[in-house]
Design an enzyme around this catalytic site. Sequence first.
Site, short mmCIF file in Angstrom:
data_model
loop_
_atom_site.label_atom_id
_atom_site.label_comp_id
_atom_site.label_asym_id
_atom_site.label_seq_id
_atom_site.Cartn_x
_atom_site.Cartn_y
_atom_site.Cartn_z
N ILE A 689 44.48 -53.78 70.17
CA ILE A 689 43.54 -53.30 71.19
C ILE A 689 44.15 -52.20 72.04
CG2 ILE A 689 42.33 -55.53 71.27
CD1 ILE A 689 43.95 -56.17 73.80
N GLY A 690 45.33 -51.85 71.80
CA GLY A 690 45.95 -50.81 72.61
C GLY A 690 47.24 -50.32 72.02
N GLY A 692 51.00 -48.58 73.26
CA GLY A 692 51.91 -48.19 74.32
C GLY A 692 52.91 -47.18 73.83
N ALA A 693 53.84 -46.85 74.68
CA ALA A 693 54.84 -45.83 74.33
C ALA A 693 55.77 -46.31 73.24
CB ALA A 693 55.64 -45.44 75.57
N GLY A 695 55.11 -49.38 71.38
CA GLY A 695 54.52 -50.44 70.57
C GLY A 695 53.03 -50.58 70.86
N GLY A 696 52.44 -51.58 70.24
CA GLY A 696 51.02 -51.81 70.42
C GLY A 696 50.75 -53.13 71.10
N VAL A 697 49.47 -53.30 71.48
CA VAL A 697 49.00 -54.50 72.14
C VAL A 697 47.92 -55.12 71.25
CG1 VAL A 697 47.97 -55.47 74.21
CG2 VAL A 697 49.54 -53.52 74.38
N LYS A 712 52.26 -58.51 72.99
CA LYS A 712 52.80 -57.17 73.28
C LYS A 712 53.95 -56.92 72.32
CE LYS A 712 54.11 -54.39 77.30
NZ LYS A 712 54.39 -54.45 78.76
N ASP A 802 54.71 -51.85 92.77
CA ASP A 802 53.73 -51.05 92.02
C ASP A 802 52.36 -51.73 92.07
OD1 ASP A 802 52.88 -48.89 90.61
OD2 ASP A 802 53.40 -49.70 88.66
#
Length: 970
Positions: A689-690, A692-693, A695-697, A712, A802
């Site tokens: 579903i996503g 990242g820099a 890897g994927g989600v 993750k 953050d």
Amino acid sequence: MSKVSGANETLQGALAPLSHMGGGGDATLLKDEGQVELPRGPGVLNVQVLPEEGHAHLQDLEGYKSMDPRQSESASTDVSEMLQHTASLDDPIQFTRVSTSSVTSNSSSDPRESGDTQETGSRRGCSTEEQAPAGAERVSGQDQDSWDVEEVVAEPRSGIDVTPVGDVTNSTIRASGRSAESTSHYLDEYSDTRYSSSSPSSGSRKLSTTIITPEKNVVAQALHCYADNYESPLNDLMSSGDERSSSVRETSFENASSDTNANLNGGRASTGESMRSPPPATGLPNGFVHTQASAPALPVLPAKSPFRAVQSPFSGTRKSRNSANLAELSLPRTSTSSASSMEQRKSRGGRMKVVLSSFVQNIRRNSQGEKRRSGTAMKISTPYNATHVHHVGVDSRTGEYTGLPEEWERLLASSGISKKEQQQHPQAVMDIVKFYQDVTGTSGEDKVFKTFNVSSTNACELSSSPSFKTPSLSSITRFEGSHEAYNSAYHSPMLQSPMGFHDPQHDEKFIPSRPAPRPPGGAAPKTDFTSPLAYDSQSATATPKNQRFSNQSSGFFSLARKATLNKNKQQLPPIPSAAAASAPITQPGSTANIPYIKPAENPVSAPSKSIPPSLPAVPTPPPPIEKDPPLRDLEREREREHSSAKQGQLALERKREEKRRRNQKLQAKLAEICSPGDPSKIYRNLVKIGQGASGGVYTAYEIGTNASVAIKQMNLEKQPKKELIINEILVMKGSRHNNIVNFIDSYLLKGDLWVIMEYMEGGSLTDVVTHCILTEGQIAAVSRETLRGLHFLHSKGVIHRDIKSDNILLSMDGNIKLTDFGFCAQINETNLKRTTMVGTPYWMAPEVVSRKEYGPKVDIWSLGIMIIEMIEGEPPYLNETPLRALYLIATNGTPKLKDADSLSPVLKRFLSWCLQVSPNDRATAMELLYDKFIVEVAEANASLAPLVKLARMKKLAEKMDADSDDNRTD
């Protein structure tokens, strides 16, 4: 002055006892002075003590030649007549130079003024006891006993050497290379010297001197007698003789005749010292013998050589030409003093001082010569690897900045900060410049300024919960420690601190901010959602952390808010970082490259650079002789470059080796944290579903429970800061709370890390605030759940740092949880404040922008900005450039609301309490939880469920609209 001692014997027919004379004797002696021709050879004779009151004049003696330079006539009697029966010896007599200039200059040239009359009486009384009898038998050449000749040798006290050159009267005795200073010092040192005269009624004059015997009573009596009479007037007349034995001073007697040499034959007493033959003395018409004795008299032994050798201080060229005719005196050596050992030590000490002084002076002279030679040979080359350091200041008269680098000037010009604003708040602008310098000052992987939306990927490309995003290059940091469980098991230097987190300031970077929609006319690339088992290396392309992901199940279309649509029109200013030269920065949501500004080279930040940018220019001199120095400079430059290249290569190898060891340690630690096994056999239906820099989600369902989880997946090789991952895992492991995204498990499989977390299918709060409008009750509900999570973290000593809508996750039923602990940090009693620059700039507190110390209340400021985000749909200054946004945060303090009148006083009061510029006036999480806005206005979490569903439908509609546009374009 010398004295001659005979063993109850006198010189035959020549010497008679000296008669006592009154003051008139001095006048008699003076009238003939100046007529004597003194020898020019090196010898010593103290003539001052001769013309004393009560003593016979030496000019009346038979065979005696006066040494006075004023004496014009020589004596009538020759010494050869006195010694006519003596046997001649072959060995010459050792002579030393005689000088009278120093004697006459210091004492008196006029005997009438010499003060001799003051010494006459005392001398007369002491010498009569020791003189030879008047009727003593004359000495024959065969029956003569040994004659003791003592020499008074002058040693200068002040170290001034009186040269004999040019002085006809300069005949001062010099022994062992020492120069005479004054006769006034002679008798003071030689207090044992005695002068006596025989009865004046005797027919012939005799020279009688102190008899030196080894008998102690005679010596003691003589010393006692002299101490009473001569010590006071002769204090200043002292000198040192031979340095090796100064107890007995031996004198030499000079024959008055220049053509007749008398030889005295006698025995020599053995004293235990080695006897050396004296070298022949030249340059003197008469002979002198210089011997010494330092031991008591012993039985007389047959002597091979009757004289002890004394080294002459003069060179061989100055020796006497008449040395062949000189006779040798055989002298016994006796000891008369028990203080010789002390004087020997003093003499040796003086000699050692002279030797050491000469040695030190030679070393100093040699070292100075080497310095001069090395100084002339040394050449200084031209500078290399030169850098220009800019010092930024403000002109007090004009208000303009001075010393700004060219790229910084363009950066300020493109940032939207006017000259007037710069003049109004110069210090704030300086802080912003330092801010950029801190962010871009690192080297290597960290020198990538991917803080803001600098991605070429469309914001609508992927949909995912922000909790599944891995930290990218722009979100790299270290922490000053780790969780207690981690700190007890792992001791990496990068992760150790009082509380476990390691957080150096220079590694902190911005977190990406809200993305902009895709640009008009741009087509979003399609995304294929596949299982992680079929995931290849191409799916791990770098995607910025700030990508907003939408849920795949959403089928509704919606439009973004107008304020958000305007963000695609702005471009980031050029960023002065070294990475900009190799990786051009792109506008969010587009692939167009933005021109970058080449930063000034900084060799400090890149120590591995070994070769200078350019060699110094070699001048071409017209003379051919000047070509060698430039060639040598070039050769040296090449050698420096070669050595620098080697050093740089070694440093790079060490860095790689260190990185490899660090990775091995991190791998080992991850192996301890992670559970063994294959996650693909534990979870099913993995759907990506996503991205990242690193890897994927994915979403999946646990086998057996059918619980929805988020996975993750991270490629550790592409993760530059692996300690961030460990930090996030450990924080989530130790933070079991209803408002914290719960950590389930982790796996390490084939170099990839799989983190299993609680899945929040509702997405992030960003989707809600950008697609929906929240009421004050819903805003209060979100604030309440966020404050509960912050209170839990702060109680653990953890600062999230953050807090923003991207890191607030919602479930489908409206539950709210905090996520993304990659930037969190821990504090303790010893480190209650932090100064690192971390977080997203639009949500940053003023103390963070100003590089001041901060604490947990920075999260409260970020909560206030998030409330404005929920009210207005975006944080303050989002449409401003990042640099200007930082400037406005630092100068404006609390941001102003666009429509503050539409808000209730309770909300405005709550918001004002969160956004106090001074941290001391800012509220804590516990205080805000008891505020009226939270207690009375906040609604239940279920009120957020409709907003979550609406936001998902709108996000899916945007994605479908983008896909249709792509199809029409194709």
